[in-house]
Scaffold this active site. Structure first.
Site, short mmCIF file in Angstrom:
data_model
loop_
_atom_site.label_atom_id
_atom_site.label_comp_id
_atom_site.label_asym_id
_atom_site.label_seq_id
_atom_site.Cartn_x
_atom_site.Cartn_y
_atom_site.Cartn_z
N SER B 38 0.80 -1.22 0.00
CA SER B 38 0.00 0.00 0.00
C SER B 38 0.84 1.27 0.00
O SER B 38 0.65 2.16 0.82
CB SER B 38 -0.94 -0.01 1.22
N CYS B 42 3.34 6.03 -7.57
CA CYS B 42 3.29 7.21 -8.44
C CYS B 42 4.15 8.34 -7.90
O CYS B 42 4.49 9.27 -8.62
CB CYS B 42 1.86 7.74 -8.55
#
Lengths: 563, 563
Positions: B38, B42
């Protein structure tokens, strides 16, 4: 072909410029009462706030040329007559009688097509003393220049603004500084009453109060007082006299329709000139556009009057096309309005909640707050979105946004959804761009739509800030469960009720600390963790909800309650 | 209900979190091969560019909590097994065989529902020497941390990036500095070949070249060379050896479908897992989502493979809803993609020009440039928009944007128009927000639609930068008429043809200076004055056009020609 255009700001110059491109041989004359045409009046608050250095900058093109009569003549081939007033229209003979305000001479202009772009006229509220010196409106460049000169000469320590609409708030932001106290007087119980729902207006009020603006709501301005030199020196509100050095009246305008009415053209129920979708009045040779005409609301199909520079320019293009023989229609509007003040980006589109209910829609609204960019991106800010949609179908009816983060991008998407009569489900499925500088992986707008859907489907009970305030006023048996991290709670504690503090990470172990017999309402910063917590707690307690928008919306109300 | 989720980034955690909220009693297990789950991959280029201070920041929630196994357990009630590999799926028995990568033990997990969120796998190009030290990809946090350490220790003076796709360009921007020369090697003749049309890609290339990036297009990387310590020390491209200290391979990934394929699930023609709109594979008890599945293109209705974090998260929600018994569908995508690099905001949505033509659409495109905010607002920047629409109907097929100004807001509006199958006419009529900080009175997007319509209606001839380049290459008899102000011309002169300089304001008097027998093409800075000039000149000369986008697009091509 002779075309006469009455009005030299926004619509008028747009008609002229487009028509010139389409029709090199047309004889185009623009007349205007003022000495200056084609200026960016939307920029006046920026000028007052020193974000625009010179007043002339508002008259320049992006290439730096001043849009004066010479510019229109040389660059565009358009004749502009300033300080020229239109007195009457002779529709049978297709003539306009005009008068030079400089020389007093009166003559007639022939037209094949006439365009009315007369804008709005100033509305003076019935307050005695408005004739005093240093009492202004901010509709014209010279008034703005005078205001700034007074401030620069340090002659103003206290300024009074009458009217907390969009312009009043923009001007309040521009003038407000440690050296200049701003008092903003509004007769309504809230700011931006025409623009925003109370819950969103509250966020703007909160920010203004925190910035030290002396905000007077439900305020009746009784009179202005002047000194022996004739300068304004005081304002009497609610029987109290307050010393002031400058008064700015910002109560908006009314459509200027006198010429149209005298010419026998239909004035609509909104008070503005009635036009068809081609922007023609009753007389097919007379077009009208901009702030003097009414529009159609895209949600309701009803006539409305929302004067906006964007609409004015679009209508100018439609008028020019039709005159040049290219059939063109101006569509319905969503009444999208946006502004920036007190570091907030604020806007609305479509219907407000009360308006939608009055129209008979069964409405469900949601408020949610999220970040405009990835939280790890160095520049990011929170945005609060209110979605107003039809409960059963999810059809979007309107939306309002407010935040220091980028909110207007989302507003434009919602205006687009309104145009296509889209639903919350459509918003959830939008393929919006994602990269850390622009959005979170689930855009705040999609998060807002998800929140609305959760509420519609009853995933968990939600409580709006106003509902919570009412519950507290009724002294209901409520426990607020603050699930934030300790440093968040410390920095900005929840006020106004029995509060249990349990960070979300400990809730699964410590939930038994919450009293069993109360209505449990979870609270976090933006609403997301509160939602998570409420989903968990509802299997453990008889009645559980979460506060919509968390402290990002409750904080504003709490601040107000605390006063 | 037992739910096993394979994959701990984006889709996986989203399924788990949503399902936990909907179903407090579900037994949810997430497994992942890696040691970290998690995280915001990006954000890795931002970390490399020092915009994200610590690598841990990419693992934190907006409230500052690290999303580790403990976080998922305590805060969310979700079991996460890291360093755990899924070996095989037994669909009949509804079991997954898994292995601990730490301890080597193998066991089975029962499931009622299984979710495949296996993402993409690294693709290594067939280049000898990739095994050398200091050769990286930027898919994982530890690689990014190593790269930044090398740079901070001043061990890198020259970096080679292989692949000029989105990640390659973001990383090039992050690393490029006066102290670190970046060479970007791309086998295609242009950057961002999958994402952008050549004319828009050119604007990105132009900016990169001006920033000093050593951009090598049509470049074949033959091998990497290493020193005696095993560190990369050179790269051989097109038979030339170039010394380098760091190599980053950014050639993208392929969907990781091995487990699905071995379990007999259908792999689509795109190479990704085939799912229905509910995100189910062939097996109704096995869902799949994120970067390992294919999507449907909203314009064509065809299958496509565009892995994006936004899609991955939305699909996670849909999967959780369906497992929890709330019927939910994931809609078609517009493949909206955006990034920020070299101070440009760049993006695309829908189809590219070539793609649309290949699919048989008769396409008309327009390129226009305008400002993202009022020119008198202190912060404003230019944005170039390319609209791709069906010529006869005006139906929008796709759009591309690039500029230092705010471009992504407009891209999102266009993605919304695509969803509703809207037209250029629809865009012209959008009621987008206007205030000086957010837009010009006619938003640049509406200006773009107006430009497209002018082109469709043949108001005046338009010339694209590529068309002009071809005309110049063919040595056609062209006169470029530069209608900008003298200081603009001086700062950035028009290159590459016979040029006559006449500012727009003098054109109506001086147009006879232009040779009568040539093809007259007007040029300005953004295209607007050139359009105005061409409209005037076409009544005076036999053949007149204007350069679309003006110097804002031609400048990039001129720069390239000049090299």
């Amino acid at each position: 072909m002779k075309v006469v255009i009455i009005g030299g700001v926004a619509t008028g110059p747009k008609v002229a410029a487009r028509l010139r491109r389409l029709s090199p041989e047309a004889d185009i004359t623009v007349i205007d009462k003022g000495s200056i045409v084609s200026y960016g009046s939307c920029g006046l608050p920026l000028f007052l706030g020193n974000l625009v250095p010179k007043i002339e900058d508002l008259r320049k093109t992006s290439a730096g040329l001043v849009r004066d009569t010479q510019y229109f003549d040389g660059t565009k081939g358009i004749k502009v007559l300033t300080q020229t007033e239109a007195l009457a229209i002779d529709r049978a003979k297709k003539k306009v009688k005009v008068r030079s305000l400089e020389k007093g001479e009166v003559w007639e202009l022939d037209y094949d097509y006439l365009v009315l772009a007369t804008g709005t006229k100033e509305v003076k509220p019935p307050i005695p003393g408005l004739e005093a010196q240093n009492v202004f409106t901010v509709r014209h460049l010279d008034a703005a220049a005078q205001i700034r000169d007074l401030i620069r000469e340090k002659k103003v320590k206290h300024a009074t603004i009458i009217g907390a609409g969009l312009i009043g708030i923009e001007v309040a932001d521009a003038l407000n500084s440690p050296r200049l106290k701003v008092m903003l007087c509004e007769s309504q119980p809230r700011v931006l009453a025409k623009l925003l729902d109370p819950d969103i207006a509250l966020l703007v009020e909160d920010k203004m109060l925190k910035r030290g603006v002396d905000l007077r709501l439900n305020c009746r301005v009784q009179k202005l007082e002047k000194d022996e030199e004739g300068k304004v020196c005081g304002v009497v509100i609610n029987d109290e006299k307050i010393a002031t050095d400058l008064v700015i009246v910002a109560v908006g305008g009314q459509p200027e329709v006198a010429l149209a009415r005298e010419a026998g053209l239909t004035i609509g129920e909104t008070g503005a000139i009635q036009v068809n979708q081609r922007m023609q009045t009753d007389d097919p040779f007379i077009y009208a556009g901009g702030d003097c005409v009414e529009q159609i609301n895209t949600v309701t199909g009803h006539k409305t009057f929302v004067p906006l520079a964007s609409t004015a320019n679009k209508q100018g293009r439609v008028i020019a096309d039709n005159i040049a023989g290219i059939p063109s229609e101006f569509p319905a509007i969503s009444a999208t309005t946006a502004f920036q003040a007190f570091d907030l980006n604020v806007g609305r589109t479509g219907l407000g909640e009360a308006q939608a209910k009055e129209l008979g829609f069964e409405v469900l609204t949601s408020i949610s707050t999220g970040l405009d960019a990835a939280h790890f991106y160095p520049v990011h800010g929170a945005v609060t979105l209110k979605l107003i949609a039809e409960k059963a179908t999810g059809r979007l009816l309107g939306a309002q946004v407010c935040g220091i983060g980028e909110a207007i991008k989302r507003l434009d998407v919602l205006a687009t959804v309104l145009k296509f009569k889209g639903t919350i489900k459509d918003i959830q499925g939008l393929d919006l761009s994602y990269a850390p500088p622009f959005a979170t992986a689930i855009d705040v707008l999609i998060h807002a739509a998800n929140t609305w859907e959760n509420k519609q489907k009853g995933v968990v009970e939600t409580i709006t800030p106003f509902e919570l305030m009412e519950m507290l006023n009724r002294k209901e048996n409520i426990t607020l469960v603050d699930v934030r991290e300790p440093e968040e709670t410390k920095a900005n504690p929840v006020q106004g009720a029995n509060t249990v503090v349990i960070p979300l990470g400990e809730l699964r172990k410590r939930y038994e600390e919450i009293p069993q017999d109360s209505h449990v309402i979870t609270v976090c910063e933006l609403g997301i963790r509160g939602y998570d917590a409420a989903c968990f707690l509802q299997s453990k307690f008889p009645r559980v909800g979460f506060l919509e928008g968390g402290m990002s919306t409750w904080g504003a109300l709490g601040y107000k309650l605390g006063k």
